[in-house]
Design a protein around this motif. Sequence first.
Motif, PDB file in Angstrom:
ATOM      1  N   GLU A   8       0.851  -1.188   0.000  1.00  0.00           N
ATOM      2  CA  GLU A   8       0.000   0.000   0.000  1.00  0.00           C
ATOM      3  C   GLU A   8       0.882   1.232   0.000  1.00  0.00           C
ATOM      4  OE1 GLU A   8      -2.690   1.900  -0.846  1.00  0.00           O
ATOM      5  OE2 GLU A   8      -3.706   0.080  -0.170  1.00  0.00           O
ATOM      6  N   GLY A   9       0.300   2.381  -0.367  1.00  0.00           N
ATOM      7  CA  GLY A   9       1.078   3.616  -0.396  1.00  0.00           C
ATOM      8  C   GLY A   9       1.678   3.966   0.942  1.00  0.00           C
ATOM      9  N   ILE A  10       0.983   3.638   2.051  1.00  0.00           N
ATOM     10  CA  ILE A  10       1.526   3.893   3.381  1.00  0.00           C
ATOM     11  C   ILE A  10       2.217   2.657   3.943  1.00  0.00           C
ATOM     12  CG2 ILE A  10      -0.130   5.713   3.931  1.00  0.00           C
ATOM     13  CD1 ILE A  10      -1.698   3.635   5.563  1.00  0.00           C
ATOM     14  N   GLY A  11       2.359   1.642   3.097  1.00  0.00           N
ATOM     15  CA  GLY A  11       3.039   0.416   3.486  1.00  0.00           C
ATOM     16  C   GLY A  11       4.271   0.206   2.636  1.00  0.00           C
ATOM     17  N   PHE A  12       4.215  -0.804   1.752  1.00  0.00           N
ATOM     18  CA  PHE A  12       5.366  -1.160   0.945  1.00  0.00           C
ATOM     19  C   PHE A  12       4.977  -1.223  -0.529  1.00  0.00           C
ATOM     20  CE2 PHE A  12       6.207  -2.472   5.206  1.00  0.00           C
ATOM     21  CZ  PHE A  12       7.538  -2.104   5.399  1.00  0.00           C
ATOM     22  N   SER A  13       5.920  -0.856  -1.375  1.00  0.00           N
ATOM     23  CA  SER A  13       5.675  -0.818  -2.812  1.00  0.00           C
ATOM     24  C   SER A  13       5.556  -2.239  -3.361  1.00  0.00           C
ATOM     25  CB  SER A  13       6.818  -0.097  -3.522  1.00  0.00           C
ATOM     26  OG  SER A  13       8.001  -0.900  -3.489  1.00  0.00           O
ATOM     27  N   PRO A  14       5.001  -2.376  -4.562  1.00  0.00           N
ATOM     28  CA  PRO A  14       4.948  -3.715  -5.159  1.00  0.00           C
ATOM     29  C   PRO A  14       6.325  -4.359  -5.293  1.00  0.00           C
ATOM     30  CG  PRO A  14       3.438  -2.251  -6.298  1.00  0.00           C
ATOM     31  CD  PRO A  14       4.227  -1.387  -5.348  1.00  0.00           C
ATOM     32  N   ALA A  15       7.333  -3.584  -5.648  1.00  0.00           N
ATOM     33  CA  ALA A  15       8.676  -4.150  -5.789  1.00  0.00           C
ATOM     34  C   ALA A  15       9.207  -4.643  -4.449  1.00  0.00           C
ATOM     35  CB  ALA A  15       9.621  -3.112  -6.390  1.00  0.00           C
ATOM     36  N   GLN A  16       9.006  -3.860  -3.412  1.00  0.00           N
ATOM     37  CA  GLN A  16       9.443  -4.277  -2.073  1.00  0.00           C
ATOM     38  C   GLN A  16       8.644  -5.488  -1.599  1.00  0.00           C
ATOM     39  OE1 GLN A  16       8.700  -0.495  -0.275  1.00  0.00           O
ATOM     40  NE2 GLN A  16      10.793   0.252  -0.567  1.00  0.00           N
ATOM     41  N   THR A  17       7.339  -5.462  -1.862  1.00  0.00           N
ATOM     42  CA  THR A  17       6.495  -6.582  -1.473  1.00  0.00           C
ATOM     43  C   THR A  17       6.921  -7.866  -2.174  1.00  0.00           C
ATOM     44  OG1 THR A  17       4.622  -5.108  -1.075  1.00  0.00           O
ATOM     45  CG2 THR A  17       4.120  -7.430  -1.432  1.00  0.00           C
ATOM     46  N   GLU A  18       7.251  -7.760  -3.441  1.00  0.00           N
ATOM     47  CA  GLU A  18       7.668  -8.953  -4.179  1.00  0.00           C
ATOM     48  C   GLU A  18       8.923  -9.564  -3.578  1.00  0.00           C
ATOM     49  OE1 GLU A  18       7.517 -10.861  -8.452  1.00  0.00           O
ATOM     50  OE2 GLU A  18       7.734  -8.682  -8.441  1.00  0.00           O
ATOM     51  N   ARG A  19       9.825  -8.739  -3.110  1.00  0.00           N
ATOM     52  CA  ARG A  19      11.019  -9.268  -2.455  1.00  0.00           C
ATOM     53  C   ARG A  19      10.647 -10.079  -1.212  1.00  0.00           C
ATOM     54  NH1 ARG A  19      14.863  -4.750  -0.817  1.00  0.00           N
ATOM     55  NH2 ARG A  19      16.035  -6.561  -0.065  1.00  0.00           N
ATOM     56  N   VAL A  20       9.694  -9.560  -0.435  1.00  0.00           N
ATOM     57  CA  VAL A  20       9.264 -10.262   0.781  1.00  0.00           C
ATOM     58  C   VAL A  20       8.617 -11.599   0.434  1.00  0.00           C
ATOM     59  CG1 VAL A  20       7.723 -10.171   2.776  1.00  0.00           C
ATOM     60  CG2 VAL A  20       9.002  -8.124   2.089  1.00  0.00           C
ATOM     61  N   LEU A  21       7.722 -11.586  -0.537  1.00  0.00           N
ATOM     62  CA  LEU A  21       7.042 -12.816  -0.903  1.00  0.00           C
ATOM     63  C   LEU A  21       8.019 -13.851  -1.451  1.00  0.00           C
ATOM     64  CD1 LEU A  21       3.748 -11.479  -2.558  1.00  0.00           C
ATOM     65  CD2 LEU A  21       4.240 -11.943  -0.151  1.00  0.00           C
ATOM     66  N   ALA A  22       8.966 -13.390  -2.261  1.00  0.00           N
ATOM     67  CA  ALA A  22       9.956 -14.312  -2.829  1.00  0.00           C
ATOM     68  C   ALA A  22      10.828 -14.915  -1.735  1.00  0.00           C
ATOM     69  CB  ALA A  22      10.810 -13.591  -3.870  1.00  0.00           C
ATOM     70  N   ALA A  23      11.190 -14.110  -0.752  1.00  0.00           N
ATOM     71  CA  ALA A  23      12.012 -14.615   0.357  1.00  0.00           C
ATOM     72  C   ALA A  23      11.235 -15.648   1.172  1.00  0.00           C
ATOM     73  CB  ALA A  23      12.456 -13.463   1.249  1.00  0.00           C
ATOM     74  N   ALA A  24       9.944 -15.408   1.354  1.00  0.00           N
ATOM     75  CA  ALA A  24       9.122 -16.365   2.098  1.00  0.00           C
ATOM     76  C   ALA A  24       9.038 -17.702   1.368  1.00  0.00           C
ATOM     77  CB  ALA A  24       7.724 -15.792   2.314  1.00  0.00           C
ATOM     78  N   VAL A  25       8.766 -17.640   0.079  1.00  0.00           N
ATOM     79  CA  VAL A  25       8.675 -18.873  -0.708  1.00  0.00           C
ATOM     80  C   VAL A  25      10.004 -19.618  -0.685  1.00  0.00           C
ATOM     81  CG1 VAL A  25       8.328 -19.786  -3.031  1.00  0.00           C
ATOM     82  CG2 VAL A  25       6.816 -17.989  -2.169  1.00  0.00           C
ATOM     83  N   ALA A  26      11.114 -18.878  -0.777  1.00  0.00           N
ATOM     84  CA  ALA A  26      12.439 -19.507  -0.727  1.00  0.00           C
ATOM     85  C   ALA A  26      12.681 -20.195   0.617  1.00  0.00           C
ATOM     86  CB  ALA A  26      13.516 -18.460  -0.991  1.00  0.00           C
ATOM     87  N   ALA A  27      12.070 -19.664   1.673  1.00  0.00           N
ATOM     88  CA  ALA A  27      12.216 -20.255   3.004  1.00  0.00           C
ATOM     89  C   ALA A  27      11.211 -21.379   3.259  1.00  0.00           C
ATOM     90  CB  ALA A  27      12.059 -19.177   4.075  1.00  0.00           C
ATOM     91  N   GLY A  28      10.386 -21.676   2.259  1.00  0.00           N
ATOM     92  CA  GLY A  28       9.418 -22.755   2.397  1.00  0.00           C
ATOM     93  C   GLY A  28       8.140 -22.366   3.094  1.00  0.00           C
ATOM     94  N   LEU A  29       7.846 -21.077   3.179  1.00  0.00           N
ATOM     95  CA  LEU A  29       6.640 -20.605   3.857  1.00  0.00           C
ATOM     96  C   LEU A  29       5.618 -20.094   2.848  1.00  0.00           C
ATOM     97  CD1 LEU A  29       8.257 -18.656   6.827  1.00  0.00           C
ATOM     98  CD2 LEU A  29       7.070 -20.855   6.944  1.00  0.00           C
ATOM     99  N   PRO A  30       4.347 -20.458   2.994  1.00  0.00           N
ATOM    100  CA  PRO A  30       3.308 -19.899   2.120  1.00  0.00           C
ATOM    101  C   PRO A  30       3.110 -18.414   2.401  1.00  0.00           C
ATOM    102  CG  PRO A  30       2.325 -21.224   3.848  1.00  0.00           C
ATOM    103  CD  PRO A  30       3.808 -21.406   3.970  1.00  0.00           C
ATOM    104  N   VAL A  31       2.480 -17.733   1.457  1.00  0.00           N
ATOM    105  CA  VAL A  31       2.334 -16.283   1.579  1.00  0.00           C
ATOM    106  C   VAL A  31       0.876 -15.874   1.465  1.00  0.00           C
ATOM    107  CG1 VAL A  31       4.635 -15.865   0.661  1.00  0.00           C
ATOM    108  CG2 VAL A  31       2.694 -15.881  -0.907  1.00  0.00           C
ATOM    109  N   LYS A  32       0.613 -14.676   1.996  1.00  0.00           N
ATOM    110  CA  LYS A  32      -0.671 -14.004   1.851  1.00  0.00           C
ATOM    111  C   LYS A  32      -0.364 -12.519   1.801  1.00  0.00           C
ATOM    112  CE  LYS A  32      -2.068 -16.208   5.404  1.00  0.00           C
ATOM    113  NZ  LYS A  32      -2.906 -16.758   6.517  1.00  0.00           N
ATOM    114  N   LEU A  33      -1.355 -11.683   1.546  1.00  0.00           N
ATOM    115  CA  LEU A  33      -1.040 -10.269   1.346  1.00  0.00           C
ATOM    116  C   LEU A  33      -2.220  -9.372   1.686  1.00  0.00           C
ATOM    117  CD1 LEU A  33       1.245  -8.389   0.292  1.00  0.00           C
ATOM    118  CD2 LEU A  33       0.133  -8.462  -1.943  1.00  0.00           C
TER     119      LEU A  33
END
Length: 400
Positions: free
Chosen positions: A213-238
């Motif tokens: 979100e505009g007061i949260g994290f950008s799509p690019a930043q969010t994608e990094r978080v989601l990718a790191a979670a998947v790499a760690a074997g954790l499912p994601v939500k948003l």
Amino acid sequence: MRCDRLWTEARLATLADAAGLGIVEKGVVASRDGRILYAGPAADAPRFEAVETIACDGRWITPGLIDCHTHLVYGGDRAHEFELRLAGASYEEIARAGGGIASTMAATRGAAEDDLVATALPRLDALIAEGATTVEVKSGYGLSLDSELTMLRAARRLGVARPVRIETTLLGAHALPPEYRDNADGYVDLVCEQMIPAAAEAGLADAVDAFCEGIGFSPAQTERVLAAAVAAGLPVKLHAEQLSNLHGAALAARHGALSADHLEYLDADGIAAMATSGTVASLLPGAYYFVRETRLPPIDALRAAGVPIALATDSNPGTSPLTSLLLVLNMGATLFRLTVDECLAGITRNAAKALGLGDEIGTLEAGKSCDLAIWTVERPAELVYRMGFNPLHQRIWKGL
């Protein structure tokens, strides 16, 4: 056939039918070792030898209720910000002035783990008293490695202190802490390189979430978080499309997200992506109501696309201080125009899918956990129709 407990003379809403409530007028439920052996018509049931038989006297049995999106663990409260909003301040204005999530962060960082557990328990008890047997709890108010892990440990302890299934979600990317005010990418580095690996290694997180979100994290930043979670074997939500359309739902769907939540500004591309990935739309009418939102989630388009719709309290100190799934049912119907069937599926079958637990809970089917809510009502619609009334007769978790 031997069973531990047998519930007879019941009417069932099994939720096992994808398109309805799966109603059985003269039904029985049998359990053994905490799991459902049988749930269906009494006329078709095997001959059971039960250790205990419970006559339900015509009451309704549904699956135990599931709250698939909460922020139950936190320090302090935000009643003063509620006063500010009543005086005309917006959620964004309060957040940018140092209130909002940052305010709760300060109170949470200053609280001991024991205190976080103690203050969360009354909120959890309110959900349990209305038939909740599974509750998701997010972190996201510590915003440092140690504080986020403390929140997750506190959340895990709730499931020890009470007979309830607690699913924990790491929400490190919830807001920027003051020490990273001018270095959002540096904070995302911390989330991706330290928080997610530490939570995964310690077994403290069942999933990872972020606030796109505009007061949260950008799509690019969010994608990094989601990718790191998947790499760690954790499912994601948003948390996606609550205040604007940053195409977070489509981003989440590309990473196979369990759910995308809020969704008031969701567009057609996001809906199509969610339908393709099987991502659940978790709608949060408490937040919609509390912040006086006027833009409805695209309910008709979600229906048309076959996207499963879940409902949840979003229980949190700032935008949805709500601890009643029964009120969520009514809000889902009155605010979002969901049907009775959609509302009840939203806090059972589809809420289970939103947690990745569709094979374990959410319907009355053989093999699943024996999580039941037994109601003194004449028809399931009463659970959606009434406000401020709790007709729960008994709650069963894992057969007990």
